[in-house]
Design a protein around this motif. Structure first.
Motif, PDB file in Angstrom:
ATOM      1  N   ALA A 160      13.485   4.898  24.810  1.00 40.60           N
ATOM      2  CA  ALA A 160      12.686   3.878  24.561  1.00 40.60           C
ATOM      3  C   ALA A 160      11.443   4.065  23.554  1.00 40.60           C
ATOM      4  O   ALA A 160      11.203   3.561  22.550  1.00 40.60           O
ATOM      5  N   LEU A 161      10.885   5.293  23.714  1.00 36.10           N
ATOM      6  CA  LEU A 161       9.735   6.058  22.685  1.00 36.10           C
ATOM      7  C   LEU A 161      10.529   6.191  21.472  1.00 36.10           C
ATOM      8  O   LEU A 161       9.985   5.755  20.449  1.00 36.10           O
TER       9      LEU A 161
ATOM     10  N   GLU B 111       3.147   0.912  32.181  1.00 34.61           N
ATOM     11  CA  GLU B 111       3.604   0.839  30.789  1.00 34.61           C
ATOM     12  C   GLU B 111       5.050   1.465  30.594  1.00 34.61           C
ATOM     13  O   GLU B 111       5.431   1.476  29.515  1.00 34.61           O
ATOM     14  N   ILE B 112       5.390   2.147  31.761  1.00 38.20           N
ATOM     15  CA  ILE B 112       6.682   2.818  31.354  1.00 38.20           C
ATOM     16  C   ILE B 112       7.948   1.951  31.105  1.00 38.20           C
ATOM     17  O   ILE B 112       8.036   0.816  31.953  1.00 38.20           O
ATOM     18  N   ASN B 113       9.032   2.169  30.299  1.00 40.80           N
ATOM     19  CA  ASN B 113      10.156   1.501  30.413  1.00 40.80           C
ATOM     20  C   ASN B 113      10.883   1.001  31.642  1.00 40.80           C
ATOM     21  O   ASN B 113      11.085   1.992  32.408  1.00 40.80           O
TER      22      ASN B 113
ATOM     23  N   ILE C  63      16.689  11.431  38.486  1.00 39.99           N
ATOM     24  CA  ILE C  63      15.551  11.885  37.785  1.00 39.99           C
ATOM     25  C   ILE C  63      15.696  12.248  36.295  1.00 39.99           C
ATOM     26  O   ILE C  63      14.881  11.510  35.353  1.00 39.99           O
ATOM     27  N   GLN C  64      16.843  12.708  35.911  1.00 39.46           N
ATOM     28  CA  GLN C  64      17.046  12.954  34.505  1.00 39.46           C
ATOM     29  C   GLN C  64      17.423  11.708  33.877  1.00 39.46           C
ATOM     30  O   GLN C  64      17.012  11.424  32.630  1.00 39.46           O
ATOM     31  N   SER C  65      17.886  10.706  34.316  1.00 33.35           N
ATOM     32  CA  SER C  65      18.043   9.376  33.803  1.00 33.35           C
ATOM     33  C   SER C  65      16.771   8.638  33.719  1.00 33.35           C
ATOM     34  O   SER C  65      16.615   7.971  32.682  1.00 33.35           O
ATOM     35  N   ALA C  66      15.829   8.755  34.674  1.00 37.31           N
ATOM     36  CA  ALA C  66      14.509   8.017  34.432  1.00 37.31           C
ATOM     37  C   ALA C  66      13.783   8.628  33.149  1.00 37.31           C
ATOM     38  O   ALA C  66      13.353   8.136  32.442  1.00 37.31           O
ATOM     39  N   MET C  67      13.998  10.079  33.000  1.00 36.81           N
ATOM     40  CA  MET C  67      13.212  10.579  31.702  1.00 36.81           C
ATOM     41  C   MET C  67      14.064  10.369  30.544  1.00 36.81           C
ATOM     42  O   MET C  67      13.302   9.641  29.533  1.00 36.81           O
TER      43      MET C  67
ATOM     44  N   VAL D 295       9.186  17.435  25.295  1.00 33.44           N
ATOM     45  CA  VAL D 295       9.818  17.773  26.576  1.00 33.44           C
ATOM     46  C   VAL D 295       9.867  19.292  26.668  1.00 33.44           C
ATOM     47  O   VAL D 295       9.558  19.623  27.834  1.00 33.44           O
ATOM     48  N   LYS D 296      10.503  20.072  25.867  1.00 36.01           N
ATOM     49  CA  LYS D 296      10.781  21.414  26.082  1.00 36.01           C
ATOM     50  C   LYS D 296       9.295  22.240  26.154  1.00 36.01           C
ATOM     51  O   LYS D 296       9.378  23.191  26.786  1.00 36.01           O
TER      52      LYS D 296
END
Length: 363
Positions: free
Chosen positions: A224-225, A275-277, A214-218, A240-241
């Motif tokens: 990418a952003l 749309e997500i990388n 999950i962390q790697s997907a984020m 994020v925070k």
């Protein structure tokens, strides 16, 4: 544990059956960033930890880091210096692997994340450890089943994936390999609970387990952003925070979905997933930094400039902030509601004030 306890719940060639909760002597193999934090987390309350590293300088550095970590934990928990001394007195240091693991009930391998190194060290651990010992690896991503190929008795082998900093982050993933017996899982689960950790059992050996997947997907989307110039690193971190990250100590992914409304959650995913990388390699924004030797705090430069930062003070401040979040986590930790059934109207999350189940709070 006694030497006649094997690693399964049923009788085996070694005789007897494992008795969860009897792990008292722990060996941590590798005194680096994760190893010393794991030792600090497990020592005390009748548990004795020996930290191994072939490098004497690494052991000296680990001793200082453990003293700092224990002092931080003792202060957070409202104990006194005598408590810290008792914990530190239960930790030993050794540069000989055979003596480190000779009487261990549990051996945790925490060497660098290199599969060939881990396989070699795990084989050496098995040859030197007593027959009853549970053997664990702290890998972040490697297959437990594949690492178990290095062992003669894979049934006593499992993964214990700790998160950095391990003496503070509450959850530890216990990862089963295909051959892992139930006894070692129960024994380590009990040990972690006794040490104040929250064990999460990963029943299927998938790369990255739960947290890192999950962390790697984020992380992939965040890099990418940054690469696309959507926002600065500082503002991405703030977002994020201060948004979904702010909620996470109180609401997990599925709890949040239920609160927002799964119908809305599904609509948002339908709009955004395309749309997500989806890159299968790290962003150039990351690899360019690595190629330039900008690894972060340890080199003084990373995404941010750390060259003029007092790193020990920054680390202490980081730990203080994480401990405040730990207090929130411990206060909020509660049994999750039972999972619902589509056939049970009592499980319908739609509240009386929202008869259509509509909400916009899914951002």
């Amino acid at each position: 544990m006694s030497d006649d306890i094997p690693t399964d719940e049923t009788d085996s060639a070694d005789g007897g059956a494992i008795e969860p909760g009897r792990i008292e002597r722990i060996a941590v193999v590798g005194a680096g960033t994760m190893g010393h934090g794991i030792a600090a987390a497990l020592a005390g309350d009748g548990r004795f930890v020996t930290v191994y590293d072939v490098d004497e300088d690494a052991l000296d550095a680990a001793r200082v880091a453990i003293e700092d970590a224990v002092a931080t934990l003792v202060d957070h928990e409202g104990h006194d210096l005598e408590d810290a001394d008792r914990v530190l007195g239960s930790i030993a240091y050794d540069s000989t692997l055979s003596t480190t693991v000779a009487d261990a009930d549990l051996v945790i391998e925490a060497v660098p994340e290199d599969e060939s190194i881990k396989r070699d060290v795990l084989g050496r651990i098995e040859r030197a450890a007593p027959p009853h010992a549970v053997i664990a690896t702290n890998t972040s991503s490697f297959s437990i089943t594949r690492l178990a190929d290095a062992l003669e008795r894979p049934e006593r082998f499992l993964g214990t994936h700790w998160f950095h900093p391990p003496h503070i982050v509450p959850v530890v993933e216990i990862v089963r390999g295909e051959a892992t017996a139930d006894g070692p899982v129960r024994a380590v689960e009990t040990l972690l609970e006794d040490a104040g950790k929250t064990p999460v059992v990963v029943e299927k050996d998938v790369p990255g387990f739960i947290g890192n997947r999950i962390q790697s997907a984020m992380a992939r989307e965040a890099w990418a952003l940054l690469e696309e110039g959507v926002a600065s690193a500082e503002d991405i971190d703030k977002a994020v925070k201060g948004t979904f990250g702010f909620r996470l100590p109180a609401l997990g992914v599925f709890e949040k979905g239920d609160h927002s409304g799964l119908d809305v959650h599904a609509k948002v995913l339908d709009e955004l997933l395309g749309e997500i990388n989806r890159d299968t390699s790290p962003s150039a924004a990351l690899t360019d930094l690595v190629d330039d030797g900008r690894y972060g705090v340890k080199t003084g430069q990373g995404v941010y400039d750390w060259s003029d930062v007092d790193v020990p003070a920054a680390t202490e401040d980081r730990d203080r902030q994480l401990l405040s979040l730990l207090s929130v986590y411990e206060e909020r930790e509660r049994p999750a509601p039972r999972t619902g059934s589509a056939d049970d109207p009592a499980d319908d999350p739609t509240g009386p004030d929202d008869p259509d189940g509509e909400t916009s709070d899914d951002r």
